[in-house]
Design an enzyme around this catalytic site. Structure first.
Site, PDB file in Angstrom:
ATOM      1  N   ASP A 108       0.843  -1.204   0.000  1.00  0.00           N
ATOM      2  CA  ASP A 108       0.000   0.000   0.000  1.00  0.00           C
ATOM      3  C   ASP A 108       0.876   1.252   0.000  1.00  0.00           C
ATOM      4  OD1 ASP A 108      -2.170  -1.668   0.224  1.00  0.00           O
ATOM      5  OD2 ASP A 108      -2.316  -1.438   2.405  1.00  0.00           O
TER       6      ASP A 108
HETATM    7  N1  URA Z   1      -1.288  -5.902   4.005  1.00  0.00           N
HETATM    8  C1  URA Z   1      -1.784  -4.654   3.963  1.00  0.00           C
HETATM    9  O1  URA Z   1      -2.826  -4.379   4.530  1.00  0.00           O
HETATM   10  N2  URA Z   1      -1.089  -3.712   3.268  1.00  0.00           N
HETATM   11  C2  URA Z   1       0.085  -3.954   2.668  1.00  0.00           C
HETATM   12  O2  URA Z   1       0.681  -3.040   2.065  1.00  0.00           O
HETATM   13  C3  URA Z   1       0.590  -5.259   2.705  1.00  0.00           C
HETATM   14  C4  URA Z   1      -0.118  -6.221   3.381  1.00  0.00           C
END
Ligand code: URA
Length: 243
Positions: A108
Site C-alpha cells: 500500500d
Molecule cells: N497488508 C496490507 O494491509 N497492506 C500492505 O501493504 C501489505 C499487506
C-alpha cells in the site's frame, strides 16, 4: 547460459540503455568503457556473462535477468502511473525500469519496507503465487493496545468480508503496547490491515521486514536506508526458495 560474442550495442540494449540506435550513439560518443577503456565500436563483441561496463562513469554489470530489493518509503505507489503520489519506479535507475523490472506484488502507498522487483516473470509468479505461499513478515503499529484476545483471533483466523474462509496468521506476536509482528502466507489486498481490523484494532503504520527467509533485519540483505535498493544474488534467491 553463456553469452559469448555479443555485440556491445546489443548488450547495452538488453540491459535497458535504450534502443539499438541510442546505444550505438552512446558508444560512438565515447560514453561507454569496458575494462576501463573507452570502446567506440558498437559492433565489438564481448562475452556478456559476468561483463562489467561503465556508462558515464556509472558501473554496471551484465545480468541476463535482474532481481532487486527496495526499502520502500511511505507515500510511494506501486504503480507506473501513480494517482496521488510518486511511483516506486522513480526510486530505481531508468535502465532497470526500461528493461522491464516489475514489483513482485504490491505494498500500500503508506506501507514501508521490503519490496522485490524483477524482470523474470517466472520469479514474479513463484514469489507472488497463492499456491507457493512464500511468507511475508510485517510489523504493525496499531491505534489501540494489542491484547491477548486480538492475538488469539489473528492466530485462530479472522473472517474478512468477501473471503470464503477465515484467514489465519502463521505467527502473531505482541512486541510493544501497540506493536504486533505477524507472518502471513497470502497476498490479498490490504490483508494485514483487514485482519487487524477484523480482530478489533486498527493499523496506523505497517512495515514489511521480510519475504520468505529474506529479511531486512537479520543481515541476510545489505543494510538499506529508506528509498535504497540492492541487487539480489543467488544466495538471496535461495532464501526465497528460488529457483
Ligand atoms: N497488508 C496490507 O494491509 N497492506 C500492505 O501493504 C501489505 C499487506
Amino acid at each position: 547460459m553463456v553469452f559469448k560474442n555479443v555485440q556491445l550495442d546489443r548488450i547495452l540494449q538488453s540491459q535497458g540503455f535504450g534502443t539499438r540506435k541510442e546505444c550505438r550513439k552512446a558508444i560512438r560518443e565515447g560514453e561507454v568503457k569496458v575494462g576501463g577503456e573507452i570502446v567506440r565500436d558498437p559492433f565489438l563483441e564481448f562475452d556478456a556473462t559476468g561483463l562489467t561496463f561503465e556508462i558515464n562513469e556509472w558501473e554496471w554489470e551484465y545480468a541476463e535477468q535482474v532481481y532487486i530489493a527496495l526499502h520502500k518509503p511511505a507515500n510511494y505507489e506501486c504503480s507506473h502511473k501513480p494517482k496521488h503520489n510518486k511511483s516506486v519506479y522513480n526510486l530505481l535507475p531508468d535502465p532497470l525500469v526500461i528493461r522491464g523490472a516489475q514489483s513482485v506484488g504490491r505494498l500500500d502507498v503508506d506501507t514501508t519496507g521490503l519490496l522485490l522487483f524483477s524482470d523474470d516473470g517466472q520469479f514474479i509468479h513463484a514469489i507472488s503465487s497463492a499456491k507457493r505461499q512464500v511468507t511475508k513478515s510485517y510489523r504493525a503499529t496499531t491505534n489501540l493496545p494489542i491484547d491477548d484476545e486480538q492475538i488469539r483471533q489473528l492466530l485462530e483466523g479472522v473472517q474478512l468480508v468477501d473471503e470464503p474462509e477465515p484467514v489465519q496468521a502463521l505467527t502473531a506476536k505482541r512486541v510493544g503496547e501497540k506493536l504486533v509482528e505477524l507472518v502471513v502466507d497470502q497476498g490479498k489486498y490490504h490483508l494485514v490491515k483487514r485482519m487487524i481490523a477484523a480482530a478489533g484494532n486498527h493499523v496506523d503504520q505497517l512495515h514489511r521486514f521480510a519475504v520468505g527467509g529474506l529479511s531486512m533485519e537479520d543481515g541476510s540483505l545489505p543494510e538499506l536506508d529508506s528509498g535504497d535498493w540492492c541487487y539480489l544474488r543467488p544466495k538471496h534467491l535461495a532464501l526465497l526458495g528460488y529457483p
